[in-house]
Write an enzyme that holds these catalytic residues in place. Structure first.
Site, PDB file in Angstrom:
ATOM      1  N   GLU A 233     -14.473  86.624  14.855  1.00  0.00           N
ATOM      2  CA  GLU A 233     -15.698  86.190  14.188  1.00  0.00           C
ATOM      3  C   GLU A 233     -16.616  85.363  15.090  1.00  0.00           C
ATOM      4  OE1 GLU A 233     -12.674  85.954  12.932  1.00  0.00           O
ATOM      5  OE2 GLU A 233     -12.643  86.817  10.906  1.00  0.00           O
TER       6      GLU A 233
ATOM      7  N   PHE B  78      -5.230  81.266  -1.126  1.00  0.00           N
ATOM      8  CA  PHE B  78      -5.048  81.965   0.144  1.00  0.00           C
ATOM      9  C   PHE B  78      -6.403  82.176   0.827  1.00  0.00           C
ATOM     10  CE2 PHE B  78      -4.757  86.044   2.524  1.00  0.00           C
ATOM     11  CZ  PHE B  78      -3.954  85.562   3.548  1.00  0.00           C
ATOM     12  N   GLN B  79      -6.461  81.853   2.077  1.00  0.00           N
ATOM     13  CA  GLN B  79      -7.684  81.957   2.891  1.00  0.00           C
ATOM     14  C   GLN B  79      -8.855  81.187   2.285  1.00  0.00           C
ATOM     15  OE1 GLN B  79      -8.316  86.114   4.120  1.00  0.00           O
ATOM     16  NE2 GLN B  79      -7.073  85.658   5.930  1.00  0.00           N
TER      17      GLN B  79
ATOM     18  N   LYS C 155     -15.828  85.748  -4.285  1.00  0.00           N
ATOM     19  CA  LYS C 155     -15.576  87.169  -4.509  1.00  0.00           C
ATOM     20  C   LYS C 155     -16.023  87.618  -5.899  1.00  0.00           C
ATOM     21  CE  LYS C 155     -12.138  90.674  -3.451  1.00  0.00           C
ATOM     22  NZ  LYS C 155     -10.751  90.946  -3.070  1.00  0.00           N
TER      23      LYS C 155
ATOM     24  N   MET D  26     -17.734  74.317  37.549  1.00  0.00           N
ATOM     25  CA  MET D  26     -18.470  73.086  37.281  1.00  0.00           C
ATOM     26  C   MET D  26     -17.514  71.919  37.058  1.00  0.00           C
ATOM     27  SD  MET D  26     -21.550  72.124  37.407  1.00  0.00           S
ATOM     28  CE  MET D  26     -22.900  73.178  36.909  1.00  0.00           C
TER      29      MET D  26
END
Lengths: 171, 587
Positions: free
Chosen positions: B53, B115-116, B165, B484
């Protein structure tokens, strides 16, 4: 370039916001995330028809920081208006406190006597306690709370400052 | 006839179409399945499947930055949303307009540690311009259009819409079109105050040593902003420098252009800033990479600051004349008045000013010597520029030395060609950003100038490149160090190279081949041009492992805690001017 002003001032800022979930978290998060002070913060809906809440925040900082705070508040999407009530004209500031004092005998009499002088109202009492309600400027509340300390002060609840500008103009 | 019913998911897709969206970058999961189902049933919006993502958000940034449109991301709840957080923060700091749609558990489960489940609006509140949790399908179409308005107007930024959802699956028979939705309060100021603009014109007209200091705000304001700015700068004859984010806002090959300013900016740009008498800041924010130590920042100048975000004014540097408004609109107005009043700068002063600038230029602060077989990284990027400039490529970068060298040696004559993570400094930005830019410009040359360490941070997106046959060129400036970090350890920490070596690197050629891409490795300076040309001419995606001098430092450099005039021009300077203790605590 002008030298930075390091003098710390206190300001009362009124913020008119959409009354939507998370708006208070946004304001508080802005203060904590950017390291600004919150001395007092109050919020409640003030216009049910338009879904507007008013936040009164007392904060402190240098003049430059205070301008930043106002600009940062102003760019939050749900914020309608930001006004510096301390800097822009004069304002009335009030705070309400509920103060519980427990005790008997001389101390109880003294507590009631001082409450009378400060024009605190008794809103609850029994043989061994009083609850005083007091409205005024925050420093007056501070003094009253201090005086109650040796007289059996056991509980204090304060609203934080609410403020409104003087004169005929709205926010 | 029954009225038409839409599911929440269908409303999301319809709103995206109505907002002119053609591409969405995303990754499916349980809490966004209804939206993926709605995507399956239509052909107007192309979904690009990334491999993580974080890659979706950077790809959307690349898409947005190269087109001027809003980038759109679609991810699932919980880990989908938390993986997006770095990209959202990146977009916030660089003012990139994004819409990030996140799935959420059904409303009745919110707060249950389902969940999630993650508190997505809570987590993303400080890293978005605004965010929404849509609890009621009734508000869905309004929220979608409002979010697009907020993302694009004022100072652009990322907006998250969290979609439970059950809201995606719910049904409704009303849909508000974009024109039916007006935000109730958000009205950013776009036109500057007339008095201030007039004052600015007078200030510029009376300047003896003016400099234009131009930032990403001009690019965000649109191509016409670059055009009016360029006209104004040329008309005045004044020098112009840009920030890292502003590269391309003014033609990089123009003789009035001094190069980038700041920590790794040019000597002439920084000294012009230090010595100017009038500074015209257009859409830049006096970032700490630009100013060096604040107390000594351009001490004798009157400063004009044009910015759409009032909170940028007087945040780091106190200015004399703030103008809150859109960079393009304000500059256009300045230009109009300048022409109307037939102003011009005092020729004698301007000539003297350019003589001084030419002396600073004569230091040739970006000079380097390419001798022997080992490729200097500066040389690699300079040749890449020279061999590709006719094709006007889109360039993305990762973060580190290669990024600064790209900013120094690549020149951009137009806006929207240069995409880099400026504010947040996100390693791993460039590869997915190149995916986004290439998807928006299928026929153009898109190059990710990368370092080997940054490349490793989001190399899973090679899968995306392979799947969509994106001919992205990944040019790895491989010095086997987090360059760097190593440079700072050398300059500030007694050469103790703690954990900055890129050990156990893959064979980049084989890695490319394993994804079905073309892999190339260049180890000798004499092979560089011919191999670069082969890469450029290839219709395939290419990983180009350019092995360069390992311990080259990026100069010039204003060390942290130092002022513009204390620039280090090369290794000899670094030894002579040790960095102060105050400087060491800065980043």
């Amino acid at each position: 370039m002008a030298p930075m002003d390091t003098n710390i001032e206190s300001r009362t800022i009124a913020v008119l916001v959409d009354n939507e979930p998370g708006v208070l978290a946004r304001v508080i998060g802005l203060f904590s995330g950017r390291g600004y002070n919150i001395e007092s913060l109050t919020v409640t809906e003030v216009d049910v028809a338009h879904g507007l809440s008013r936040i009164t925040v007392v904060t402190s900082g240098t003049a430059q920081i205070l301008e930043q705070i106002k600009a940062q508040l102003g760019r939050l999407v749900p914020v309608h208006r930001v006004r510096d009530l301390t800097k822009e004209g004069t304002s009335v500031e009030r705070e309400l406190a509920l103060i519980k004092v427990a005790g008997a005998g001389e101390k109880r009499v003294e507590a009631l006597r001082i409450a009378d002088i400060f024009r605190a109202r008794v809103v609850d009492s029994s043989h061994d306690h009083f609850v005083f309600e007091m409205t005024g400027k925050s420093d007056k509340l501070d003094v009253f709370v201090d005086l109650m300390q040796p007289l059996g002060l056991i509980d204090v609840s304060r609203t934080g400052v609410v403020a409104i500008s003087r004169g005929a103009k709205a926010l | 006839m029954a009225t038409e019913q839409f599911t929440g998911a269908e409303i999301v897709i319809k709103a995206l179409k109505d907002q002119g969206v053609d591409t969405v970058f995303g990754y499916p999961g349980g809490a966004v399945l209804p939206i993926y189902d709605a995507i399956f049933k239509q052909n107007d919006i192309k979904h690009v499947l990334v491999r993580q993502e974080g890659g979706a958000v950077h790809a959307a940034e690349g898409y947005a930055r190269s087109t001027g449109k809003v980038g759109v991301v679609l991810v699932t709840s919980g880990p989908g949303a938390t993986n997006a957080v770095t990209g959202l923060t990146d977009a916030l700091l660089d003012s990139i307009p994004l819409i990030c749609l996140t799935g959420q558990v059904p409303t009745h489960l919110i707060g249950n540690d389902a969940f999630q489940e993650a508190d997505t609006t809570g987590i993303t509140r400080p890293c978005t311009k605004h965010n929404y949790l849509v609890r009621d399908i009734e508000t869905l179409s309004r929220t979608m259009h409002e979010a697009f308005y907020v993302a694009q107007n004022g100072r652009p930024g990322p907006v998250v819409i969290d979609l439970p959802k059950d809201v995606q699956q719910g049904k409704i028979d009303t849909y508000l079109a974009p024109e039916d939705v007006k935000h109730r309060s958000y009205r950013p100021q776009v036109n500057g105050e007339v008095d201030h603009i007039n004052e600015a014109v007078e200030l510029i007209a009376n300047a003896k040593r003016p400099v234009f200091y131009v930032g990403g705000g001009v690019i965000n304001s649109g191509s016409s902003a670059s055009a009016v700015l360029t006209e104004l700068v040329r008309l005045t004859g004044a020098p112009c420098t840009t920030t890292l984010m502003g590269l391309g806002a003014y033609p990089g090959t123009d003789k009035q252009f001094l190069g980038m300013l700041g920590m790794h900016g040019t000597y002439e740009a920084n000294l012009a800033m230090y010595n100017c008498d009038v500074m015209i800041n257009v859409g830049a924010r006096f970032d700490d990479r630009i100013t060096g130590v604040i107390d000594e920042f351009s001490p004798d100048s009157k400063k004009i600051h044009i910015d759409i975000d009032a909170s940028s004014i007087n945040k780091n540097v106190m200015v004399d004349l703030p103008i809150v408004g859109d960079a393009g609109r304000v500059v256009e107005e300045i230009l109009r008045i300048w022409k109307e009043k037939k102003h011009s700068l005092d020729t004698k002063s301007l000539k003297a000013w350019w003589l001084r600038i030419d002396e600073w230029r004569a230091k040739d602060c970006l000079g380097y010597v390419q001798d022997g077989p080992i490729i200097k990284p500066q040389h690699a990027i300079k040749r890449l520029y020279e061999l590709t400039k006719d094709r006007k490529p889109y360039i993305t970068t990762e973060v580190g030395q290669h990024q600064m060298w790209a900013a120094q040696y690549f020149h951009f004559d137009e806006p929207k060609k240069w995409m880099t993570s400026g504010g947040l400094g996100t390693m791993g930005y460039g590869l997915p950003a190149a995916v986004g830019a290439q998807l928006a410009h299928r026929e153009d040359l898109v190059i990710d100038i990368s370092g080997e360490a940054s490349f490793m941070m989001n190399m899973q997106e090679l899968g995306t490149i392979a799947q969509y046959k994106l001919p992205v060129k990944i040019f790895i400036v491989n010095n086997q160090w987090m360059g760097m970090v190593r440079q700072w350890q050398q300059l500030l920490h007694g050469n103790r190279h703690s954990e900055s070596y890129s050990d156990a690197l893959p064979d980049f050629v084989k890695l490319a081949e394993s994804f079905g891409l073309k892999g190339m490795r260049c180890e000798k300076a004499e092979d560089l041009d011919q191999m670069l040309q082969e890469m450029i001419d290839s219709p395939e995606p290419v990983i180009f492992d350019c092995q360069v001098a390992k311990e080259e430092n990026c100069y010039p450099m204003i060390p942290s805690g130092a002022a513009h005039y204390e620039m280090l021009l090369g290794p000899e300077d670094s030894a002579a001017k040790p960095i102060s203790e105050e400087g060491m605590v800065l980043v």
